[in-house]
Design a protein around this motif. Structure first.
Motif, PDB file in Angstrom:
ATOM      1  N   TYR A 237     -12.437  13.663  12.032  1.00 22.05           N
ATOM      2  CA  TYR A 237     -12.169  13.746  10.664  1.00 22.05           C
ATOM      3  C   TYR A 237     -12.619  12.512  10.284  1.00 22.05           C
ATOM      4  CZ  TYR A 237      -8.279  15.741  13.821  1.00 22.05           C
ATOM      5  OH  TYR A 237      -7.735  16.502  15.062  1.00 22.05           O
ATOM      6  N   LEU A 238     -12.583  12.040   9.468  1.00 23.62           N
ATOM      7  CA  LEU A 238     -13.097  11.020   8.482  1.00 23.62           C
ATOM      8  C   LEU A 238     -11.626  10.214   7.626  1.00 23.62           C
ATOM      9  CD1 LEU A 238     -15.260   9.128   6.535  1.00 23.62           C
ATOM     10  CD2 LEU A 238     -15.887  11.219   5.093  1.00 23.62           C
ATOM     11  N   VAL A 239     -12.230   9.174   7.435  1.00 24.93           N
ATOM     12  CA  VAL A 239      -9.998   8.283   7.415  1.00 24.93           C
ATOM     13  C   VAL A 239     -11.032   7.070   6.293  1.00 24.93           C
ATOM     14  CG1 VAL A 239     -10.029   7.101   9.562  1.00 24.93           C
ATOM     15  CG2 VAL A 239      -8.244   7.018   7.402  1.00 24.93           C
ATOM     16  N   VAL A 240     -10.589   6.650   5.201  1.00 17.73           N
ATOM     17  CA  VAL A 240     -11.311   5.663   4.597  1.00 17.73           C
ATOM     18  C   VAL A 240     -10.327   5.307   3.761  1.00 17.73           C
ATOM     19  CG1 VAL A 240     -12.808   5.458   2.491  1.00 17.73           C
ATOM     20  CG2 VAL A 240     -13.375   7.084   3.669  1.00 17.73           C
ATOM     21  N   THR A 241     -10.316   3.811   4.079  1.00 24.18           N
ATOM     22  CA  THR A 241      -9.401   2.853   3.162  1.00 24.18           C
ATOM     23  C   THR A 241      -9.572   2.673   2.575  1.00 24.18           C
ATOM     24  OG1 THR A 241      -8.224   3.464   5.777  1.00 24.18           O
ATOM     25  CG2 THR A 241      -7.369   1.428   4.158  1.00 24.18           C
ATOM     26  N   ASP A 242      -9.954   2.453   1.015  1.00 25.42           N
ATOM     27  CA  ASP A 242     -10.534   1.536   0.210  1.00 25.42           C
ATOM     28  C   ASP A 242     -10.111   1.401  -0.954  1.00 25.42           C
ATOM     29  OD1 ASP A 242     -12.985   0.047  -0.690  1.00 25.42           O
ATOM     30  OD2 ASP A 242     -14.193   1.732  -1.035  1.00 25.42           O
ATOM     31  N   ASN A 243      -8.546   2.280  -1.244  1.00 20.34           N
ATOM     32  CA  ASN A 243      -7.808   1.960  -2.435  1.00 20.34           C
ATOM     33  C   ASN A 243      -7.385   1.515  -2.548  1.00 20.34           C
ATOM     34  OD1 ASN A 243      -7.278   5.001  -1.146  1.00 20.34           O
ATOM     35  ND2 ASN A 243      -6.331   6.163  -2.990  1.00 20.34           N
ATOM     36  N   SER A 244      -5.967   2.282  -3.032  1.00 24.18           N
ATOM     37  CA  SER A 244      -4.555   1.207  -2.888  1.00 24.18           C
ATOM     38  C   SER A 244      -3.428   2.067  -3.207  1.00 24.18           C
ATOM     39  CB  SER A 244      -3.926   0.104  -3.902  1.00 24.18           C
ATOM     40  OG  SER A 244      -5.337   0.523  -5.333  1.00 24.18           O
ATOM     41  N   TRP A 245      -2.096   1.553  -2.330  1.00 22.96           N
ATOM     42  CA  TRP A 245      -1.138   3.103  -3.561  1.00 22.96           C
ATOM     43  C   TRP A 245      -1.045   2.414  -4.989  1.00 22.96           C
ATOM     44  CZ3 TRP A 245       3.575   0.424  -0.079  1.00 22.96           C
ATOM     45  CH2 TRP A 245       3.455   1.006   1.945  1.00 22.96           C
ATOM     46  N   LEU A 246      -0.499   3.341  -5.388  1.00 19.02           N
ATOM     47  CA  LEU A 246      -0.411   3.384  -6.778  1.00 19.02           C
ATOM     48  C   LEU A 246       0.854   2.548  -7.535  1.00 19.02           C
ATOM     49  CD1 LEU A 246      -0.603   5.229  -9.592  1.00 19.02           C
ATOM     50  CD2 LEU A 246       1.072   7.031  -8.790  1.00 19.02           C
ATOM     51  N   THR A 247       1.787   2.008  -6.198  1.00 23.24           N
ATOM     52  CA  THR A 247       3.207   1.052  -6.187  1.00 23.24           C
ATOM     53  C   THR A 247       3.440   0.177  -5.317  1.00 23.24           C
ATOM     54  OG1 THR A 247       5.142   2.246  -5.721  1.00 23.24           O
ATOM     55  CG2 THR A 247       4.805   2.922  -7.896  1.00 23.24           C
ATOM     56  N   ASN A 248       4.240  -0.877  -5.826  1.00 18.51           N
ATOM     57  CA  ASN A 248       3.959  -1.547  -4.439  1.00 18.51           C
ATOM     58  C   ASN A 248       4.770  -0.663  -3.568  1.00 18.51           C
ATOM     59  OD1 ASN A 248       2.896  -3.302  -5.122  1.00 18.51           O
ATOM     60  ND2 ASN A 248       4.050  -4.691  -6.821  1.00 18.51           N
ATOM     61  N   HIS A 249       5.764  -0.572  -3.524  1.00 20.35           N
ATOM     62  CA  HIS A 249       7.128   0.113  -2.453  1.00 20.35           C
ATOM     63  C   HIS A 249       6.552   1.747  -2.084  1.00 20.35           C
ATOM     64  CE1 HIS A 249       7.926   1.260  -6.838  1.00 20.35           C
ATOM     65  NE2 HIS A 249       8.605   2.119  -6.354  1.00 20.35           N
ATOM     66  N   LYS A 250       6.185   2.139  -2.620  1.00 20.94           N
ATOM     67  CA  LYS A 250       6.365   3.739  -1.468  1.00 20.94           C
ATOM     68  C   LYS A 250       4.593   3.665  -1.310  1.00 20.94           C
ATOM     69  CE  LYS A 250       7.882   8.026  -1.621  1.00 20.94           C
ATOM     70  NZ  LYS A 250       7.613   9.107  -2.236  1.00 20.94           N
ATOM     71  N   PRO A 251       4.333   4.319  -0.291  1.00 20.80           N
ATOM     72  CA  PRO A 251       3.266   4.536   0.391  1.00 20.80           C
ATOM     73  C   PRO A 251       2.334   5.897   0.035  1.00 20.80           C
ATOM     74  CG  PRO A 251       4.627   5.162   1.999  1.00 20.80           C
ATOM     75  CD  PRO A 251       5.706   4.653   0.935  1.00 20.80           C
ATOM     76  N   CYS A 252       0.929   6.216  -0.035  1.00 24.40           N
ATOM     77  CA  CYS A 252       0.740   7.328  -0.432  1.00 24.40           C
ATOM     78  C   CYS A 252      -0.618   7.395   0.484  1.00 24.40           C
ATOM     79  CB  CYS A 252       0.012   7.068  -1.866  1.00 24.40           C
ATOM     80  SG  CYS A 252      -0.655   5.959  -2.422  1.00 24.40           S
ATOM     81  N   LEU A 253      -1.017   8.702  -0.320  1.00 28.67           N
ATOM     82  CA  LEU A 253      -1.945   8.960   0.685  1.00 28.67           C
ATOM     83  C   LEU A 253      -2.547   9.686  -0.666  1.00 28.67           C
ATOM     84  CD1 LEU A 253      -0.471  11.392   3.553  1.00 28.67           C
ATOM     85  CD2 LEU A 253      -1.288   9.405   4.071  1.00 28.67           C
ATOM     86  N   THR A 254      -3.973   9.672  -0.261  1.00 31.30           N
ATOM     87  CA  THR A 254      -4.515   9.721  -1.561  1.00 31.30           C
ATOM     88  C   THR A 254      -6.340  11.292  -1.489  1.00 31.30           C
ATOM     89  OG1 THR A 254      -5.102   8.266  -2.344  1.00 31.30           O
ATOM     90  CG2 THR A 254      -6.446   8.393  -3.051  1.00 31.30           C
ATOM     91  N   TYR A 255      -6.467  12.038  -2.249  1.00 32.35           N
ATOM     92  CA  TYR A 255      -6.461  12.852  -2.097  1.00 32.35           C
ATOM     93  C   TYR A 255      -8.126  13.233  -3.026  1.00 32.35           C
ATOM     94  CZ  TYR A 255      -3.914  15.263  -5.475  1.00 32.35           C
ATOM     95  OH  TYR A 255      -2.775  15.250  -6.483  1.00 32.35           O
ATOM     96  N   GLY A 256      -8.027  12.137  -3.896  1.00 34.18           N
ATOM     97  CA  GLY A 256      -9.107  12.480  -4.967  1.00 34.18           C
ATOM     98  C   GLY A 256      -9.534  11.183  -6.056  1.00 34.18           C
ATOM     99  N   LEU A 257     -10.575  11.671  -6.193  1.00 35.36           N
ATOM    100  CA  LEU A 257     -11.575  10.036  -6.693  1.00 35.36           C
ATOM    101  C   LEU A 257     -12.695  10.718  -8.205  1.00 35.36           C
ATOM    102  CD1 LEU A 257     -13.141   8.813  -3.447  1.00 35.36           C
ATOM    103  CD2 LEU A 257     -11.144   7.113  -4.729  1.00 35.36           C
TER     104      LEU A 257
END
Ligand code: BES
Ligand code: MN
Ligand code: MN
Length: 527
Positions: A237-257
């Protein structure tokens, strides 16, 4: 004497706060099985108890001005890795710093070095035995370099490299991009070790890979990945935390750059110094005029890129992705700057269509208040194009060159002494990245569970308009390119690259919990 007393008091209070939550149930601790919710609740409490300590860690990281674009920060890039290495060592990791040798024709002078940290901590023996050879390996990636920051850019705090804690926010360069997230990973690991004890920590194999040149396009990354291929060939598994939520109130998982190509465009006049526009204006070819003509020919008022064939390889936006945009909660007015009316169109323009940005023009009369009547002799413009699937950076570079050369030929046609044009790419082009079918991907499903445990919500599935070279190349270096996820913790209005960059204390702390919960959920897949 007085100092000794204070140190003693501090140690005492720390001890007190560490031990004031429930210890883990002895029986399950005996065989390292941490399968029920109460454990996770305990881990979360343990994170809360260490809040001040964890924020102090971030303060230390922010304090190191590791600006990859400045050659005077070379020592700080290395120091930043050693600082992280110290923490990793205490967690039991073995680690090494590696520096690729860059070839002479690299844009970056070979004397400049952008080191990488490789860290490794094998699964606890006791758990390995329980998992019957099904143990997994997680790779965590982050970058510890930052973009430049000066008080005079308009920061509220006098020094962007001194963390300021104010009104629930942690402010300073790198707090959200990407030192905050890297420190949050270290913090999550620290709590896990503290709570699980040496017998049961870590609950799966953990590797960590830290970079110091991300903000300048990751020089040496591809080289080091091929030199060190074995480090990556057992990653599950590779996990990267280097982007942000789209809003202030809803968490997200990101599948594209999106990817990118970055250009500098030099137009030099047939004269070697600036000319008086009253004496020379009229019969000479003006570099700034041509630059304006070329730049204005790149993109129209609706953001459509005017370079022929550039949209040829762009994949259409199809279902179910198109429909998924409708269900995303997004009514962000920050920074109050979108000219597009519909949500779906805003998202598609950010994530799914290429865009061209003009970043700056060097050499013009741009000093505030300056009204010099000159014809500048050399203009250097900078622009970039964000790329989407399936655009090929090399093809895009060639299309840009062909187009600009043709326009330049038009501009100079029939003139005797003319401007000359030089087009260069400022770094290797980077293609877009995406995880096909994320909704059915185990890595995302596991992350969804972790999100639910921390925030009690089902996350949105998002793309990003930004670029992280390492995600593209790492997903090619690990055995399964689809086991890659972006797990953001900060918010889009944190001000990455901007004045007053911040992360909220709440996001920093919940993010730490998310990382811990994610490791925990991953470790359960081994049984
Ligand atoms: N963390 C960002 C990438 C990012 C930006 C992701 C916005 C999601 C949204 C990263 O540090 C960054 O700034 N990348 C550069 C890449 C470039 C220098 C190759 C970028 O996107 O401009
Ligand atoms: Mn970043
Ligand atoms: Mn960045």
């Amino acid at each position: 004497m007085i100092i000794t007393f204070w140190i003693w008091l501090l140690l005492f209070l720390t001890k007190l706060s560490y031990s004031s939550h429930e210890p883990i149930d002895k029986d399950s601790a005996k065989n390292c099985k941490y399968l029920d919710e109460t454990h996770l609740e305990n881990f979360f409490k343990a994170i809360d108890y260490r809040k001040d300590f964890f924020i102090e860690r971030l303060a230390q990281a922010v304090d190191i001005p590791s600006v990859s674009s400045q050659s005077e920060s070379q020592g700080d890039l290395l120091y930043m890795l050693e600082w992280a290495g110290d923490i990793l060592k205490n967690l039991g990791f073995s680690w090494q710093i590696k520096i690729p040798t860059l070839s002479n024709n690299s844009k970056y002078r070979s004397s400049l070095k952008y080191p990488f940290l490789f860290g490794h901590l094998p699964i606890a023996q006791k758990i390995r035995e329980q998992t019957l050879n099904k143990s997994k390996t997680l790779l965590i990636y982050g970058h510890v370099d930052v973009v430049a920051a000066k008080y005079s850019d308009g920061w509220e705090q006098s020094d962007p490299f001194v963390l300021e804690r104010k009104n629930g926010f942690l402010k300073g360069r790198g707090t959200t991009d990407d030192k905050g997230p890297v420190v949050a990973w270290l913090n999550a690991l620290s709590v896990l070790k503290e709570e699980l004890g040496n017998d049961c920590f870590p609950p799966l194999n953990i590797k960590i890979f830290l970079e110091t040149g991300e903000e300048i396009g990751s020089p040496g990354l591809r080289k080091i990945l091929s030199n060190e291929a074995t480090f990556f060939n057992d990653i599950d598994y590779l996990v990267v935390t280097d982007n942000s939520w789209l809003t202030n109130h809803k968490p997200c998982l990101t599948y594209g750059l999106r990817g990118m190509v970055y250009f500098s465009l030099e137009i030099k006049g047939p004269f070697n110094q600036d000319l008086h526009s009253g004496i020379y204006g009229g019969p000479v070819d003006e570099p700034l005029q041509e630059s304006v003509y070329l730049l204005a020919s790149l993109v129209d008022k609706d953001g459509k890129i005017l370079i022929p064939e550039i949209y040829d390889d762009v994949l259409p936006l199809e279902e179910p992705e198109n429909a998924s945009y409708s269900s995303i909660q997004f009514n962000d007015k920050n920074p109050g700057a979108y000219y597009v009316a519909s949500k779906n169109e805003v998202l598609a323009k950010k994530w799914r269509w290429p865009s061209l940005s003009i970043h700056g023009v060097e050499g013009s009369v741009s000093q505030k208040g300056d009204v010099k009547t000159v014809i500048p002799h050399r203009i250097l413009s900078k622009f970039s194009i964000r790329l989407v699937p399936d655009q090929d950076p090399e093809r895009v570079k060639a299309l840009v060159r062909t187009y600009l050369e043709e326009l330049h030929a038009n501009w100079t046609m029939g003139k005797e002494d003319t401007n000359t044009m030089t087009l260069e790419s400022l770094h290797e082009g980077i293609q877009a990245w995406y995880n096909p079918n994320p909704q059915n991907n185990p890595v995302f499903i596991i992350a969804e569970k972790a999100v639910k445990r921390v925030y009690g919500l089902k996350p949105d599935y998002t793309r990003e308009g930004g670029t992280i070279p390492a995600v593209v190349y790492l997903s090619q270096a690990v055995p399964s390119p689809t086991n890659v996820i972006l797990l953001p913790i900060g918010t889009a209005d944190d001000g990455a690259h901007s004045q007053n960059e911040k992360i909220s204390e709440q996001h920093f702390m919940n993010g730490t919990k998310l990382m811990l919960a994610y490791i925990y959920e991953l470790s359960l897949t081994q049984y």
